[in-house]
Design an enzyme around this catalytic site. Structure first.
Site, PDB file in Angstrom:
ATOM      1  CE  LYS A 139      17.250  -3.287  -0.236  1.00 31.09           C
ATOM      2  NZ  LYS A 139      16.800  -3.746  -1.586  1.00 31.09           N
ATOM      3  CE  LYS A 221      12.644  -8.894   0.286  1.00 30.96           C
ATOM      4  NZ  LYS A 221      12.023  -7.487   0.096  1.00 30.96           N
ATOM      5  CD  GLU A 231      20.380  -4.925  -2.728  1.00 31.44           C
ATOM      6  OE1 GLU A 231      20.289  -4.559  -3.742  1.00 31.44           O
ATOM      7  OE2 GLU A 231      20.246  -4.473  -1.593  1.00 31.44           O
ATOM      8  CG  HIS A 246      13.600   2.172  -8.286  1.00 32.89           C
ATOM      9  ND1 HIS A 246      14.693   1.549  -7.871  1.00 32.89           N
ATOM     10  CD2 HIS A 246      12.327   1.645  -7.697  1.00 32.89           C
ATOM     11  CE1 HIS A 246      14.243   0.821  -6.717  1.00 32.89           C
ATOM     12  NE2 HIS A 246      13.195   1.009  -6.803  1.00 32.89           N
ATOM     13  CG  HIS A 259       7.189  -0.087  -5.914  1.00 30.84           C
ATOM     14  ND1 HIS A 259       8.386   0.534  -6.257  1.00 30.84           N
ATOM     15  CD2 HIS A 259       7.608  -1.394  -5.506  1.00 30.84           C
ATOM     16  CE1 HIS A 259       9.486  -0.424  -6.003  1.00 30.84           C
ATOM     17  NE2 HIS A 259       8.805  -1.509  -5.743  1.00 30.84           N
TER      18      HIS A 259
HETATM   19  N1  NAD Z   1      11.991  -2.502   2.261  1.00 30.43           N
HETATM   20  C1  NAD Z   1      11.594  -3.321   0.898  1.00 30.43           C
HETATM   21  O1  NAD Z   1      12.253  -4.276   0.764  1.00 30.43           O
HETATM   22  C2  NAD Z   1      10.754  -3.020   0.217  1.00 30.43           C
HETATM   23  C3  NAD Z   1      10.181  -3.789  -1.101  1.00 30.43           C
HETATM   24  C4  NAD Z   1       9.261  -3.036  -1.915  1.00 30.43           C
HETATM   25  C5  NAD Z   1       8.723  -1.970  -1.928  1.00 30.43           C
HETATM   26  N2  NAD Z   1       9.223  -1.139  -0.675  1.00 30.43           N
HETATM   27  C6  NAD Z   1       8.441   0.067  -0.540  1.00 30.43           C
HETATM   28  O2  NAD Z   1       7.007  -0.190  -0.289  1.00 30.43           O
HETATM   29  C7  NAD Z   1       6.389   1.019  -0.562  1.00 30.43           C
HETATM   30  C8  NAD Z   1       5.339   0.694  -1.564  1.00 30.43           C
HETATM   31  O3  NAD Z   1       4.423  -0.124  -0.708  1.00 30.43           O
HETATM   32  P1  NAD Z   1       2.795  -0.374  -0.822  1.00 30.43           P
HETATM   33  O4  NAD Z   1       2.501  -0.511  -2.214  1.00 30.43           O
HETATM   34  O5  NAD Z   1       2.167  -1.062   0.058  1.00 30.43           O
HETATM   35  O6  NAD Z   1       2.462   1.428  -0.555  1.00 30.43           O
HETATM   36  P2  NAD Z   1       1.545   2.029   0.389  1.00 30.43           P
HETATM   37  O7  NAD Z   1       2.158   1.506   2.191  1.00 30.43           O
HETATM   38  O8  NAD Z   1       1.816   3.280   0.110  1.00 30.43           O
HETATM   39  O9  NAD Z   1       0.133   1.644   0.207  1.00 30.43           O
HETATM   40  C9  NAD Z   1      -0.780   1.941  -0.730  1.00 30.43           C
HETATM   41  C10 NAD Z   1      -2.014   2.373  -0.630  1.00 30.43           C
HETATM   42  O10 NAD Z   1      -2.914   1.782   0.125  1.00 30.43           O
HETATM   43  C11 NAD Z   1      -3.294   2.145   1.434  1.00 30.43           C
HETATM   44  N3  NAD Z   1      -3.597   1.045   2.255  1.00 30.43           N
HETATM   45  C12 NAD Z   1      -2.765   0.268   3.035  1.00 30.43           C
HETATM   46  N4  NAD Z   1      -3.240  -0.836   3.372  1.00 30.43           N
HETATM   47  C13 NAD Z   1      -4.628  -0.767   3.068  1.00 30.43           C
HETATM   48  C14 NAD Z   1      -5.800  -1.356   3.386  1.00 30.43           C
HETATM   49  N5  NAD Z   1      -5.630  -2.601   4.369  1.00 30.43           N
HETATM   50  N6  NAD Z   1      -6.825  -1.264   2.992  1.00 30.43           N
HETATM   51  C15 NAD Z   1      -7.185   0.274   2.377  1.00 30.43           C
HETATM   52  N7  NAD Z   1      -6.151   0.854   2.017  1.00 30.43           N
HETATM   53  C16 NAD Z   1      -4.819   0.458   2.495  1.00 30.43           C
HETATM   54  C17 NAD Z   1      -2.251   3.149   1.851  1.00 30.43           C
HETATM   55  O11 NAD Z   1      -2.785   4.211   2.592  1.00 30.43           O
HETATM   56  C18 NAD Z   1      -1.988   3.711   0.575  1.00 30.43           C
HETATM   57  O12 NAD Z   1      -2.758   4.774   0.083  1.00 30.43           O
HETATM   58  C19 NAD Z   1       7.341   1.853  -1.517  1.00 30.43           C
HETATM   59  O13 NAD Z   1       7.699   2.920  -0.640  1.00 30.43           O
HETATM   60  C20 NAD Z   1       8.343   1.002  -1.625  1.00 30.43           C
HETATM   61  O14 NAD Z   1       9.690   1.778  -2.006  1.00 30.43           O
HETATM   62  C21 NAD Z   1      10.033  -1.368   0.183  1.00 30.43           C
HETATM   63 ZN    ZN Z   2       9.647  -3.423  -5.105  1.00 28.31          ZN
END
Ligand code: NAD
Ligand code: ZN
Length: 361
Positions: A139, A221, A231, A246, A259
């Site tokens: 996704k 997953k 889905e 959300h 999130h």
């Molecule tokens: N496609 C899907 O199936 C799916 C599932 C769940 C969530 N999501 C999406 O994922 C997003 C959330 O993902 P996330 O929590 O990884 O957020 P993100 O990618 O925003 O990362 C979180 C924070 O950590 C920082 N960061 C990332 N890797 C790092 C590292 N190794 N060292 C230091 N800092 C680092 C980023 O810059 C950011 O500030 C949302 O947009 C959500 O909608 C998508």
């Molecule tokens: Zn999620």
């Protein structure tokens, strides 16, 4: 290194999980690419971009774009300027787009890859714990001001290369966030794994335990999405905790709660509904203690306005007709989907917000 193979309806791809894999990209990649375009964000780039660029062989022309860190970059404006960049670089059908970052970069870069020239190859290099979830399953999406992930598609990567060493630079809040999805996967599948998590202090998890949790999470997953990529049925179970999550993210703003933190609280609410509507007996109290022990933002629960929150849930794309569909648990490892009316939901939420008398302070 652990390798899982995932069969999606589009293709079959490997997920490589291990320490230091960012240095081994050219050995691990299944195909050669003349042009590679890396999309990353402003927090990840200073740590890892140079290393990843140099990990591609000398025959590869590597370009990169650094988008501002944060959910705000999953926007139409950012998407559009990345497409401009793809055209400028003259990427063609044989080029590779790399997502180097967390779920935000994965979703954004994946959506670019899925639409540019009707789809070019896409490599996920997850750098957060949460991205164990987002990098698998195909996704990809950007946000609309009306809600999260409203513009997107189903598009699988050609490979996922998950270097667990990079988790070392994540903040505690992001570790907490990632474990929200890990807890979800444990609750959907395995009582013992959930118990092990409840005995875990998140700031003390070592690399070995981390690899186990991430591999188990990806397996859950992968099993679900393999069974149901589009889905229609089973995959809905992965929305456990997400309907409230959300709404909480929208209510409190993307800066206030992450999130995965929102998912962790959404799961607690799903437990409450499960107890009140289907008589499930779930570890609500011990899970609440674990959330508090690990500093999840439970204080926000007392600030929830049930009527407004239910209104927000109706904007969520999981709403079918007027009823809101919730993933509940009959027990750990046994999810089910139930439709609830607004009225019932407001009643349970009002209860949830106030009856814990001090639990959420
Ligand atoms: N496609 C899907 O199936 C799916 C599932 C769940 C969530 N999501 C999406 O994922 C997003 C959330 O993902 P996330 O929590 O990884 O957020 P993100 O990618 O925003 O990362 C979180 C924070 O950590 C920082 N960061 C990332 N890797 C790092 C590292 N190794 N060292 C230091 N800092 C680092 C980023 O810059 C950011 O500030 C949302 O947009 C959500 O909608 C998508
Ligand atoms: Zn999620």
């Amino acid at each position: 290194m652990t390798t899982l193979t995932i069969q999606s309806f589009q293709n079959k791809y490997d997920v490589n999980i291990g320490t230091g894999l960012r240095h081994e990209i050219s050995d691990l990649l299944k195909s050669n690419y003349a042009k590679v375009f890396i999309i990353t964000d402003s927090n990840v780039a200073p740590f890892y971009l140079k290393e990843v660029i140099s990990a591609f062989g000398e025959d590869t022309a590597v370009s990169s774009e650094i988008v501002p860190a944060g959910e705000g970059s999953k926007s139409m404006a950012c998407y559009s300027s990345l497409l401009d960049r793809c055209l400028e670089l003259q990427l063609d059908r044989h080029s590779l787009i790399v997502a180097l970052g967390g779920g935000m970069v994965g979703d954004l870069a994946g959506f670019v890859a899925s639409t540019y020239l009707r789809g070019v190859d896409f490599l996920q290099m997850p750098t957060t714990i949460l991205a164990h979830d987002s990098s698998v399953g195909g996704k990809v999406a950007i946000n609309h001001h009306k809600g999260k992930n409203l513009i997107g598609s189903f598009y699988s990567p050609v490979q996922v290369i998950y270097d667990t060493e990079v988790i070392g630079t994540l903040s505690n809040q992001e570790i907490r966030s990632g474990f929200g999805e890990v807890v979800k996967h444990a609750l959907l599948s395995d009582h013992k794994w959930f118990q092990r998590l409840m005995d875990t202090t998140l700031t003390e998890v070592n690399q070995e335990e981390l690899v186990k949790h991430l591999t188990s999470g990806i397996k859950v997953k992968a099993e679900v999405v393999e069974a149901d990529e589009r889905e229609t049925g089973l995959r809905k179970h992965l929305n456990l905790g997400h309907t409230l999550a959300h709404a909480l993210e929208a209510e409190f703003g993307y800066g206030e709660i992450t999130h995965g933190e929102a998912v962790a609280i959404g799961i607690l609410f799903a437990m409450k509904i499960s107890e009140q509507t289907i008589g499930a007996d779930l570890p609500f109290q011990s899970y609440t203690r674990w959330l508090r022990h690990n500093n999840y933002p439970l204080h926000l629960v007392s600030q929830i306005d049930p009527e407004r929150t239910v209104e927000r849930m109706k904007w969520d794309k999981k709403t079918v007709g007027n009823a809101i569909h919730f993933v509940l648990l009959t027990q750990i490892g046994a999810p089910t989907v139930t439709a609830l009316t607004d009225k019932k939901l407001i009643q349970i939420m009002t209860d949830f917000v106030k009856d814990e008398g001090g639990t959420f302070d």
